[in-house]
Design a protein around this motif. Sequence first.
Motif, PDB file in Angstrom:
ATOM      1  N   LEU A   1      32.092  -5.754  42.994  1.00 39.49           N
ATOM      2  CA  LEU A   1      33.228  -5.568  42.092  1.00 39.49           C
ATOM      3  C   LEU A   1      33.219  -6.622  40.982  1.00 39.49           C
ATOM      4  CD1 LEU A   1      35.998  -4.772  44.736  1.00 39.49           C
ATOM      5  CD2 LEU A   1      34.873  -3.158  43.201  1.00 39.49           C
ATOM      6  N   THR A   2      32.913  -7.861  41.351  1.00 35.78           N
ATOM      7  CA  THR A   2      32.839  -8.931  40.348  1.00 35.78           C
ATOM      8  C   THR A   2      31.714  -8.675  39.354  1.00 35.78           C
ATOM      9  OG1 THR A   2      33.716 -10.546  41.922  1.00 35.78           O
ATOM     10  CG2 THR A   2      32.539 -11.413  40.022  1.00 35.78           C
ATOM     11  N   ALA A   3      30.573  -8.176  39.850  1.00 37.56           N
ATOM     12  CA  ALA A   3      29.448  -7.872  38.964  1.00 37.56           C
ATOM     13  C   ALA A   3      29.822  -6.797  37.949  1.00 37.56           C
ATOM     14  CB  ALA A   3      28.240  -7.429  39.792  1.00 37.56           C
ATOM     15  N   PHE A   4      30.606  -5.802  38.380  1.00 34.01           N
ATOM     16  CA  PHE A   4      31.055  -4.762  37.438  1.00 34.01           C
ATOM     17  C   PHE A   4      31.938  -5.369  36.353  1.00 34.01           C
ATOM     18  CE2 PHE A   4      29.241  -1.552  39.987  1.00 34.01           C
ATOM     19  CZ  PHE A   4      29.356  -0.346  39.326  1.00 34.01           C
ATOM     20  N   ASP A   5      32.865  -6.250  36.748  1.00 37.17           N
ATOM     21  CA  ASP A   5      33.744  -6.884  35.767  1.00 37.17           C
ATOM     22  C   ASP A   5      32.941  -7.694  34.757  1.00 37.17           C
ATOM     23  OD1 ASP A   5      36.088  -5.851  36.813  1.00 37.17           O
ATOM     24  OD2 ASP A   5      36.367  -7.524  38.209  1.00 37.17           O
TER      25      ASP A   5
ATOM     26  N   LEU B   1      29.475  -7.576  28.776  1.00 39.16           N
ATOM     27  CA  LEU B   1      28.188  -7.869  28.152  1.00 39.16           C
ATOM     28  C   LEU B   1      27.653  -6.660  27.400  1.00 39.16           C
ATOM     29  CD1 LEU B   1      26.433  -9.747  31.117  1.00 39.16           C
ATOM     30  CD2 LEU B   1      27.472 -10.775  29.080  1.00 39.16           C
ATOM     31  N   PRO B   2      26.851  -6.898  26.365  1.00 38.28           N
ATOM     32  CA  PRO B   2      26.177  -5.775  25.698  1.00 38.28           C
ATOM     33  C   PRO B   2      25.026  -5.284  26.561  1.00 38.28           C
ATOM     34  CG  PRO B   2      25.451  -7.851  24.749  1.00 38.28           C
ATOM     35  CD  PRO B   2      26.546  -8.195  25.722  1.00 38.28           C
ATOM     36  N   PRO B   3      24.565  -4.060  26.353  1.00 36.93           N
ATOM     37  CA  PRO B   3      23.418  -3.564  27.120  1.00 36.93           C
ATOM     38  C   PRO B   3      22.226  -4.493  26.976  1.00 36.93           C
ATOM     39  CG  PRO B   3      24.447  -1.785  25.893  1.00 36.93           C
ATOM     40  CD  PRO B   3      25.090  -3.051  25.418  1.00 36.93           C
TER      41      PRO B   3
ATOM     42  N   ARG C   1      35.893   3.991  36.248  1.00 33.94           N
ATOM     43  CA  ARG C   1      36.909   3.002  35.846  1.00 33.94           C
ATOM     44  C   ARG C   1      36.394   2.052  34.770  1.00 33.94           C
ATOM     45  NH1 ARG C   1      41.611   4.895  38.226  1.00 33.94           N
ATOM     46  NH2 ARG C   1      41.158   5.599  40.353  1.00 33.94           N
ATOM     47  N   TYR C   2      35.118   2.149  34.442  1.00 29.16           N
ATOM     48  CA  TYR C   2      34.508   1.237  33.461  1.00 29.16           C
ATOM     49  C   TYR C   2      33.857   2.063  32.349  1.00 29.16           C
ATOM     50  CZ  TYR C   2      35.109  -2.573  36.822  1.00 29.16           C
ATOM     51  OH  TYR C   2      35.652  -3.512  37.671  1.00 29.16           O
ATOM     52  N   PRO C   3      34.623   2.435  31.343  1.00 28.49           N
ATOM     53  CA  PRO C   3      34.043   3.244  30.256  1.00 28.49           C
ATOM     54  C   PRO C   3      32.942   2.513  29.490  1.00 28.49           C
ATOM     55  CG  PRO C   3      36.261   2.463  29.688  1.00 28.49           C
ATOM     56  CD  PRO C   3      36.049   2.154  31.131  1.00 28.49           C
ATOM     57  N   GLU C   4      32.890   1.169  29.614  1.00 28.64           N
ATOM     58  CA  GLU C   4      31.840   0.409  28.927  1.00 28.64           C
ATOM     59  C   GLU C   4      30.474   0.619  29.570  1.00 28.64           C
ATOM     60  OE1 GLU C   4      35.625  -2.122  29.340  1.00 28.64           O
ATOM     61  OE2 GLU C   4      34.341  -0.875  30.611  1.00 28.64           O
TER      62      GLU C   4
ATOM     63  N   GLU D   1      22.887   3.009  34.163  1.00 24.86           N
ATOM     64  CA  GLU D   1      22.640   1.574  34.252  1.00 24.86           C
ATOM     65  C   GLU D   1      22.650   1.062  35.690  1.00 24.86           C
ATOM     66  OE1 GLU D   1      24.284  -0.758  30.554  1.00 24.86           O
ATOM     67  OE2 GLU D   1      25.787   0.737  31.136  1.00 24.86           O
ATOM     68  N   LEU D   2      23.186   1.846  36.630  1.00 21.20           N
ATOM     69  CA  LEU D   2      23.171   1.441  38.029  1.00 21.20           C
ATOM     70  C   LEU D   2      21.754   1.506  38.577  1.00 21.20           C
ATOM     71  CD1 LEU D   2      26.261   3.144  39.716  1.00 21.20           C
ATOM     72  CD2 LEU D   2      25.946   0.728  39.164  1.00 21.20           C
TER      73      LEU D   2
END
Length: 458
Positions: free
Chosen positions: A141-145, A150-152, A188-191, A196-197
């Motif tokens: 969860l922290t890694a997603f935040d 960050l940019p790609p 939950r993360y539109p960015e 990318e997973l």
Amino acid sequence: MRTILVVGGGYAGFYTAWKLEKKLRRGEARVIVVDPRPYMTYQPFLPEVVAGSVEARHAAVSLRRHLRRTEIIAGRVTAVDHARKTVTVRPAVGREYPLAYDIIVVTAGAVTRTLAIPGVSDHAIGMKHVEEAVAIRDRLLTAFDQAATLPPGPERRRLLTVTFVGGGFSGVEGFGELLSLATALIRRYPELSLDELSFHLVEARDRILPEVTDGPGQWVVRSLTKRGGRVHLNAQLLSVRDGHVVLSTGEEFDSELIVWTVGNAANPMVHNHSDLPVNGRGMLVVRADLRVGTEDAPVPDAWGAGDDAAVPDLAAERTGVSTVPNAQHAVRQGKLLARNIVATLRGREPKRYVHHSLGTVATLGLGRGIFQFHRLVIKGFPAWLMHRGYHVLAVPTWERKVRVLAVWATAALFGRDIVSLTSVQHPREAFLAGAHAPAPAEAGAPPAGVMTGDAARS
């Protein structure tokens, strides 16, 4: 009054003490359980703890709450001297001390098997205890935040890369559940995007899930691959220095989260610091009736069960085979062990342990599972329901069953909780940050340490 000492409060130890409380007459014997943790971990729920489908505390059964007539010692047995019927106890606080007993039950359990691979001890997390399962979830969860800010690029790819090492039940279930959580989080993360997973499952053998046959195992690989996971078969982990994964196949990638589920090893206390007999693998030699020793030479007043005991599997087609170290056997061995101890105290003969497998069931993520009983194979949603149904019945105490069912019902209505509590691992950081921060200066305020007004006059 005799003293029955239970070394370890896991499956076998907990059920042994629990059943002894119910079967022993008042004043017949006292029971002592020594374990460094104050709870028994229901390990089949750990993959769902990783995914947030089960609350962490609900996968732990309090020893003191349910063993009300048993003396609980928060500590670790570091040595067994059965010749003198004494163990050495290292308590959570204080010095080691000897503890005498009349009957010993060794259910210390196995430990996580580690290999001397560079970087593993620095970066990998096991999945044998509740604390580890919670840490895995919070790290994801922290890694997603962090990735969302960050940019790609390489750093974002590293944060969204997860590696499981070991293709047994623990690894496959944890991998499937965490993959299910990650794909649900993307909404939950539109960015971020699903592409990318990057989820990797590394297995040194040519197949996963050795407890099932080839066909169902291959179906699991296809199912995980279809969902975006990568299963590396015949691949050995060579290094994970600084989170950089190097495989024997030549593949390399950076991974933020590395989960170690290679398997179990014999308990070091049992094979290095005990005078009880062990086999070539360091496991306790146990008869079919769970007494320590061989059929011709039993060790008086010593019993063993669970993952650190080589219990003969009388239900197997081949002779000389030991029971598989899993919860299904440990629970039943613990119950029989309690009955056998009571029987011998009252002059009766103990019974031998015989258990025919009820089949194999595994969760592969929300709504996905696999079940096999002989030639019967059930896949997908029905198998997932069977997994949940079996384990909610198997987890001890009605209190835990109700709590788990309540969480499942809540999740069905509102979805999984996606709050990360990584800061719990460092609870004083916020306090120290506030304590060390300089106070803001206000206009006309006196210098620090100078009292004015009523404060000065008082």
